[in-house]
Write an enzyme that holds these catalytic residues in place. Structure first.
Site, PDB file in Angstrom:
ATOM      1  N   LYS A 244     -12.192  14.041  -1.300  1.00 60.98           N
ATOM      2  CA  LYS A 244     -12.414  12.959  -0.175  1.00 60.98           C
ATOM      3  C   LYS A 244     -13.518  13.582   0.435  1.00 60.98           C
ATOM      4  O   LYS A 244     -13.783  14.621   0.579  1.00 60.98           O
ATOM      5  CB  LYS A 244     -11.064  12.793   0.791  1.00 60.98           C
ATOM      6  CG  LYS A 244     -11.131  11.634   1.573  1.00 60.98           C
ATOM      7  CD  LYS A 244     -10.685  10.456   0.940  1.00 60.98           C
ATOM      8  CE  LYS A 244     -10.758   9.178   1.847  1.00 60.98           C
ATOM      9  NZ  LYS A 244     -10.343   8.075   0.824  1.00 60.98           N
TER      10      LYS A 244
ATOM     11  N   GLY B 176      -0.659  -9.121   6.188  1.00 58.40           N
ATOM     12  CA  GLY B 176      -2.361  -8.766   5.905  1.00 58.40           C
ATOM     13  C   GLY B 176      -2.596  -9.472   4.830  1.00 58.40           C
ATOM     14  O   GLY B 176      -2.234  -9.239   3.608  1.00 58.40           O
TER      15      GLY B 176
ATOM     16  N   GLY C  21      -6.015  -9.612   3.846  1.00 57.81           N
ATOM     17  CA  GLY C  21      -7.233  -9.056   3.488  1.00 57.81           C
ATOM     18  C   GLY C  21      -7.757  -9.404   2.116  1.00 57.81           C
ATOM     19  O   GLY C  21      -7.209 -10.036   1.315  1.00 57.81           O
TER      20      GLY C  21
ATOM     21  N   VAL D  95      -6.768  -7.383  -0.401  1.00 60.62           N
ATOM     22  CA  VAL D  95      -5.759  -7.231  -1.351  1.00 60.62           C
ATOM     23  C   VAL D  95      -4.556  -8.276  -1.181  1.00 60.62           C
ATOM     24  O   VAL D  95      -4.408  -8.918  -2.174  1.00 60.62           O
ATOM     25  CB  VAL D  95      -5.271  -5.616  -1.257  1.00 60.62           C
ATOM     26  CG1 VAL D  95      -3.957  -5.587  -1.935  1.00 60.62           C
ATOM     27  CG2 VAL D  95      -6.059  -4.546  -1.325  1.00 60.62           C
TER      28      VAL D  95
HETATM   29  P1  NAI Z   1      -8.517  -5.729   4.753  1.00 65.21           P
HETATM   30  O1  NAI Z   1      -9.187  -4.988   5.866  1.00 65.21           O
HETATM   31  O2  NAI Z   1      -9.509  -6.230   3.935  1.00 65.21           O
HETATM   32  O3  NAI Z   1      -7.298  -6.451   5.157  1.00 65.21           O
HETATM   33  C1  NAI Z   1      -6.207  -6.185   6.069  1.00 65.21           C
HETATM   34  C2  NAI Z   1      -5.865  -7.368   6.550  1.00 65.21           C
HETATM   35  O4  NAI Z   1      -4.661  -6.989   7.568  1.00 65.21           O
HETATM   36  C3  NAI Z   1      -6.949  -7.932   7.654  1.00 65.21           C
HETATM   37  O5  NAI Z   1      -6.969  -9.547   7.265  1.00 65.21           O
HETATM   38  C4  NAI Z   1      -6.316  -7.850   8.945  1.00 65.21           C
HETATM   39  O6  NAI Z   1      -6.601  -8.772   9.899  1.00 65.21           O
HETATM   40  C5  NAI Z   1      -4.926  -7.800   8.664  1.00 65.21           C
HETATM   41  N1  NAI Z   1      -4.284  -6.940   9.849  1.00 65.21           N
HETATM   42  C6  NAI Z   1      -4.367  -5.807  10.551  1.00 65.21           C
HETATM   43  N2  NAI Z   1      -3.604  -5.568  11.087  1.00 65.21           N
HETATM   44  C7  NAI Z   1      -2.630  -6.286  11.177  1.00 65.21           C
HETATM   45  C8  NAI Z   1      -1.125  -6.631  11.583  1.00 65.21           C
HETATM   46  N3  NAI Z   1      -0.745  -5.642  12.609  1.00 65.21           N
HETATM   47  N4  NAI Z   1      -0.390  -7.493  11.263  1.00 65.21           N
HETATM   48  C9  NAI Z   1      -1.104  -8.626  10.381  1.00 65.21           C
HETATM   49  N5  NAI Z   1      -1.982  -8.502   9.794  1.00 65.21           N
HETATM   50  C10 NAI Z   1      -2.776  -7.346  10.179  1.00 65.21           C
HETATM   51  O7  NAI Z   1      -7.946  -4.377   3.783  1.00 65.21           O
HETATM   52  P2  NAI Z   1      -7.678  -4.247   2.398  1.00 65.21           P
HETATM   53  O8  NAI Z   1      -8.618  -3.682   1.576  1.00 65.21           O
HETATM   54  O9  NAI Z   1      -6.995  -5.700   1.925  1.00 65.21           O
HETATM   55  O10 NAI Z   1      -6.398  -3.217   2.231  1.00 65.21           O
HETATM   56  C11 NAI Z   1      -5.009  -3.526   2.755  1.00 65.21           C
HETATM   57  C12 NAI Z   1      -4.417  -2.051   2.816  1.00 65.21           C
HETATM   58  O11 NAI Z   1      -4.344  -1.692   1.771  1.00 65.21           O
HETATM   59  C13 NAI Z   1      -5.132  -1.054   3.706  1.00 65.21           C
HETATM   60  O12 NAI Z   1      -3.978  -0.248   4.329  1.00 65.21           O
HETATM   61  C14 NAI Z   1      -5.822  -0.295   2.791  1.00 65.21           C
HETATM   62  O13 NAI Z   1      -6.012   1.107   3.169  1.00 65.21           O
HETATM   63  C15 NAI Z   1      -4.863  -0.347   1.430  1.00 65.21           C
HETATM   64  N6  NAI Z   1      -5.487   0.111   0.106  1.00 65.21           N
HETATM   65  C16 NAI Z   1      -6.489  -0.954  -0.012  1.00 65.21           C
HETATM   66  C17 NAI Z   1      -7.208  -0.715  -1.489  1.00 65.21           C
HETATM   67  C18 NAI Z   1      -8.635  -1.584  -1.882  1.00 65.21           C
HETATM   68  O14 NAI Z   1      -8.653  -1.539  -2.980  1.00 65.21           O
HETATM   69  N7  NAI Z   1      -8.912  -2.404  -0.859  1.00 65.21           N
HETATM   70  C19 NAI Z   1      -6.699   0.495  -2.269  1.00 65.21           C
HETATM   71  C20 NAI Z   1      -5.672   1.084  -1.710  1.00 65.21           C
HETATM   72  C21 NAI Z   1      -5.067   0.907  -0.746  1.00 65.21           C
END
Ligand code: NAI
Length: 350
Positions: free
Chosen positions: A80, A178, A180, A182
């Protein structure tokens, strides 16, 4: 601070620090294990209260990558990088290129990609001076989230088979936190497979779109963990299963993409005692690193053991690995998380 004085050190193979005052760059690369292949892990760009917090973060996250890669069956080790400071204030072309030169000095032992504060567009700039970066929009697999979502989808089948004795998603009720990169994709896959969805996001517009597109029921962000559903799917933040939320949880399983979902090891044990099946996050969310493996294998000087199996087969490996973890955990009366960690340590010879 010397790295081995950190509680997170855990016999890291290598820790490199780099300072380039003209570009304002201060960065750390931590390499936990290369037992299964050259180390891979994202670059996190953020402010830390103290420099030692940055070092601890790099060490903790690189160890987690060792475990994730080992259980995902990819020929990669764990590493990392962190860049210290506020990305909004510091990030510019000169800094990113200085970071690329640092990666070149670390050489083929470590390869990196996007993470918090470090975007695909940033990867593109680093790529101009360093081959040790993946996930660029032009040269590589692009956004890892689609593979992560697909991997979680396959992993959920293992959860349904082990915990519910059903093998399809039809009519199963998922509560998703969430929407986002994913979470949104995962909703699409589950909706297509006939699942029932309850969703939340801090962004009410996205939640409304999910309601229209996937027929999902919307709840307020602070109510999602209270939703009476079959499976709770955290796809937003870490630490969501904690002392304040655990008593209100009304599902039979928890499985989602968010990193570090359990606030502590004890919470995992409480889930086990309450017969709530938990899919360890670092196993079910490994799709991103699985998807990046092709691109990693094309980096000059990399020797991979042989040709890689087709990508979809490797993503489906998350299903098999989880089945194995759940069975072993049940047999040994331990938590899936402890079982997965034990298996990962065996795989990397620790
Ligand atoms: P992202 O940032 O695209 O989406 C996160 C979503 O969660 C956003 O729409 C945000 O508004 C929402 N959010 C944040 N706090 C919230 C809450 N308290 N209640 C409801 N919604 C809330 O992130 P992404 O890429 O979708 O990743 C999601 C999770 O998965 C993160 O924890 C990330 O670390 C983990 N992850 C992602 C990977 C990837 O390939 N993108 C790989 C491995 C883990």
């Amino acid at each position: 601070m010397i790295p081995w004085q950190s509680a997170e050190f855990d016999e890291h193979e290598q820790v490199c620090c780099f300072v380039e005052p003209r570009a304002g760059l201060r960065a750390i690369v931590a390499i936990h294990s290369t037992a299964l292949g050259p180390a891979a892990g994202g670059t996190r760009f953020r402010s830390y209260a103290r420099d030692r917090d940055a070092l601890d973060d790099a060490l903790r996250l690189s160890r987690a990558m060792s475990y994730k890669c080992a259980l995902a069956g990819v020929p990669l080790g764990g590493g990392k990088a962190v860049i210290l400071g506020d990305p909004m204030r510091l990030k510019n072309r000169a800094l990113l290129q200085a970071y690329g030169h640092f990666l070149n000095r670390v050489g083929g032992q470590f390869c990196t990609g996007e993470d918090v504060g470090f975007s695909l567009a940033d990867c593109e700039v680093v790529r101009e001076v360093s081959p040790y970066i993946v996930g660029t929009t032009s040269a590589g697999a692009g956004d890892p989230a689609r593979y992560t979502a697909q991997g979680v989808f396959y992993g959920l089948r293992a959860v349904l088979e082990h915990g519910f004795q059903v093998s399809d998603y039809q009519g199963v009720h998922f509560s998703i936190q969430g929407l986002g990169s994913v979470g949104w994709r995962l909703c699409g896959l589950l909706h297509e497979a006939g699942a029932r969805l309850t969703v939340t996001d801090l962004d009410g517009d996205i939640a409304s779109r999910a309601s229209r597109r996937f027929g999902a029921t919307i709840v307020a962000p602070d109510l999602i963990h209270r939703t009476r559903a079959d499976v709770f799917v955290p796809c937003a933040l870490g630490g969501v299963i904690n002392r304040n939320t655990i008593d209100a949880i009304q599902v039979r399983a928890i499985a989602g993409a968010a990193n570090n979902q359990l606030a502590s090891t004890e919470i995992g044990e409480t889930l086990r005692q309450r017969h709530i099946l938990y899919a360890p996050d670092f196993v079910i969310n490994a799709g991103g690193v699985i998807g990046a493996t092709e691109e990693l294998s094309r980096i000059p000087g990399r020797v991979f053991g042989g040709p890689l199996a087709p990508l979809d087969d490797r993503l489906r490996g998350i299903y098999s690995r989880l089945r194995e973890i759940f069975a072993r955990a049940e047999a040994s009366q331990s938590t899936p998380e402890a079982t997965a960690l034990h298996m990962a340590c065996e795989l990397i010879g620790r």
